[in-house]
Write a protein that holds these residues in place. Structure first.
Motif, short mmCIF file in Angstrom:
data_model
loop_
_atom_site.label_atom_id
_atom_site.label_comp_id
_atom_site.label_asym_id
_atom_site.label_seq_id
_atom_site.Cartn_x
_atom_site.Cartn_y
_atom_site.Cartn_z
N MET A 257 94.96 -30.23 69.17
CA MET A 257 94.27 -30.68 70.36
C MET A 257 92.82 -30.28 70.26
O MET A 257 92.46 -29.12 70.45
CB MET A 257 94.92 -30.06 71.61
N SER A 258 92.00 -31.24 69.89
CA SER A 258 90.56 -31.00 69.80
C SER A 258 89.94 -31.52 71.08
O SER A 258 90.64 -31.90 72.01
CB SER A 258 90.00 -31.74 68.60
N GLY A 259 88.63 -31.57 71.16
CA GLY A 259 87.94 -32.04 72.36
C GLY A 259 88.30 -33.47 72.74
O GLY A 259 88.40 -33.79 73.92
N TYR A 260 88.52 -34.31 71.76
CA TYR A 260 88.71 -35.73 72.04
C TYR A 260 90.03 -36.32 71.54
O TYR A 260 90.29 -37.49 71.75
CB TYR A 260 87.54 -36.55 71.47
N LYS A 261 90.81 -35.52 70.85
CA LYS A 261 92.04 -36.06 70.29
C LYS A 261 93.22 -35.12 70.48
O LYS A 261 93.07 -33.91 70.47
CB LYS A 261 91.85 -36.30 68.77
N ILE A 262 94.41 -35.73 70.66
CA ILE A 262 95.66 -34.97 70.69
C ILE A 262 96.56 -35.55 69.60
O ILE A 262 96.66 -36.77 69.49
CB ILE A 262 96.42 -35.12 72.01
N GLU A 263 97.20 -34.69 68.88
CA GLU A 263 98.16 -35.16 67.89
C GLU A 263 99.52 -34.54 68.17
O GLU A 263 99.63 -33.34 68.40
CB GLU A 263 97.70 -34.79 66.48
N HIS A 264 100.53 -35.40 68.18
CA HIS A 264 101.91 -34.93 68.31
C HIS A 264 102.67 -35.25 67.03
O HIS A 264 102.39 -36.23 66.36
CB HIS A 264 102.63 -35.65 69.46
N GLU A 265 103.67 -34.43 66.77
CA GLU A 265 104.60 -34.68 65.68
C GLU A 265 105.98 -34.88 66.29
O GLU A 265 106.31 -34.23 67.27
CB GLU A 265 104.61 -33.48 64.73
N CYS B 52 114.08 -39.60 61.16
CA CYS B 52 112.70 -39.95 60.83
C CYS B 52 111.75 -38.91 61.40
O CYS B 52 112.11 -38.12 62.26
CB CYS B 52 112.35 -41.36 61.31
N ARG B 53 110.53 -38.97 60.89
CA ARG B 53 109.50 -38.01 61.29
C ARG B 53 108.21 -38.78 61.47
O ARG B 53 107.82 -39.54 60.59
CB ARG B 53 109.33 -36.96 60.18
N GLY B 54 107.57 -38.61 62.63
CA GLY B 54 106.36 -39.37 62.92
C GLY B 54 105.21 -38.51 63.39
O GLY B 54 105.40 -37.34 63.77
N GLN B 55 104.00 -39.07 63.31
CA GLN B 55 102.82 -38.46 63.92
C GLN B 55 102.06 -39.54 64.67
O GLN B 55 101.93 -40.65 64.16
CB GLN B 55 101.84 -37.89 62.86
N VAL B 56 101.57 -39.18 65.85
CA VAL B 56 100.76 -40.12 66.62
C VAL B 56 99.53 -39.38 67.14
O VAL B 56 99.65 -38.28 67.69
CB VAL B 56 101.55 -40.73 67.80
N THR B 57 98.36 -39.99 66.94
CA THR B 57 97.10 -39.40 67.42
C THR B 57 96.62 -40.19 68.63
O THR B 57 96.56 -41.42 68.60
CB THR B 57 96.01 -39.46 66.32
N LEU B 58 96.30 -39.47 69.70
CA LEU B 58 95.91 -40.10 70.96
C LEU B 58 94.47 -39.76 71.32
O LEU B 58 93.96 -38.70 70.94
CB LEU B 58 96.80 -39.58 72.10
#
Lengths: 146, 146, 146, 146
Positions: free
Chosen positions: C84-92, C103-109
């Motif tokens: 979780m940076s200033g402008y992005k969130i990443e989930h796994e 399955c295993r995924g990553q999504v950047t928001l």
């Protein structure tokens, strides 16, 4: 088979359209979930049915929409068997948000084999249904006789 | 098999979410349409493949989103085969609205039989691909030698 | 915000394709459900966020598929905030059937306002995340010091 | 507005279910595409309508299924306006594969504003419809008078 069953459904984001409303086509997916869970609650299983080579196909589907559902709404779907003849099953569906009725649908099903040939409704379903229907009938007659 | 192919896709209403944007999951359906049409344009047919007992499964999928697509947009999807080894095919996808690049994806496929066993990529595909790749390579070398 | 959360998902009939398998595009809908429920379990609500004029958009999505899910499978989805940076969130995301990883995924928001302008991640989320991350870090150092 | 219009639709892979058949809920998405394209062919545009703050909602939907559609089938959908009163529009839909009728549906629509208030059908539509209906009526009477 049970005569009636209720499930809860949370409206998913991509099930809603640019108006922010549950797309009208999606309620037919909900209805299918309703009858699947009614079957499961009755001790049956639709996947096992398919593994035995029997498939449920939709013959007719209809829905009357009263109020829209929205993203993230927690809905309650009531599924009820309303008719079971030798070759057809009919369910009725009421979709609620709290006590508010959002829509009401009917779907008529038939059972086919791998070749697409129509097959009689599995006997187990019919007996259960008649028994339950009979009990309800008895119940009603008792109530009426008071 | 052709190396590259383009199709047009009109964004459907229920493919868009409450933001009014094409839901990010839908581009993977578009990508699948892209490779199906690339195969058809190459004289192949995915349905026939399945009738022969071969199934294409997705091993890896990814997409980088630059700009959103909206309801009713007429999009252009470019599908390109980027790698074809003995057991894997990789396609790259570019989705455009006019000249504007909306997203770019890659999907890696494998071929399995009815039992789920991985099978080599059909030879016909490989030969065609190498031939075309070879021609492109030749073309490039000619251009470079000028 | 909680760092990790799990939900159960029953695979629906029309989510499966003619192979009888969960279509690969659908896992991205499941992933979205996972992060929505993680947010809800943390006391937040995505719908309220939208009512305040903030929208979460997907910048990048990817998934590696190991084994297929089938109709009627009861799956378990684990969602974890990984960045979780200033402008992005990443989930796994890890999707399981029992103990089997499917399955295993990553999504950047990213978060945008009504005009599509990128906005900083809501502060409340960041603090919670750092606090929890800090606690996890402390926990780890305690464990390591034993 | 034109009285009748036809479009072609290629059945997509994830629109089909584990039976390999077009899921019954999907025809309502096709019907929506049919009326959108009928409107476009008439010089209108549903997206522009929404930008003016008018939204089309479904009041009732029904379909009778005769034969299944399968993956990759190229279908032909005929959309026809059957009724246009002050507040409601009804379309009828026939879905064909070649000359074979697969299903027949009816959908009743209403127009609402941003607050969900029912609004009269846009006058432009009504006039066009009456004109065309009138012409058809004239045409019929001419044919009958021969």
């Amino acid at each position: 088979m049970l005569r009636e069953h209720e499930i809860e459904i949370r409206v998913r984001y991509p099930e809603c359209d640019p108006m922010g409303l549950l797309h009208h086509s999606r309620v037919f997916v909900y209805f299918e979930m309703g009858r699947t869970e009614l079957l499961r609650a009755s001790g049956g299983n639709y996947r096992q049915l398919e593994e035995q080579g029997l498939f449920v196909v939709v013959v007719e589907a209809r829905c009357r929409y009263y109020r829209p559902a929205r993203y993230d709404d927690l809905l309650r779907l009531r599924t009820r068997v309303t008719r079971m003849s030798g070759y057809k099953i009919e369910h009725e569906y009421h979709l609620f948000r709290g006590e508010e009725l959002l829509c009401r649908g009917q779907v008529t099903l038939a059972v086919v084999d791998r070749t697409g040939q129509v097959r009689p409704i599995p006997e187990a379903w019919q007996l259960e249904f008649s028994k339950e229907a009979g009990e309800s009938a008895n119940l009603r007659s008792e109530v009426q006789s008071e």
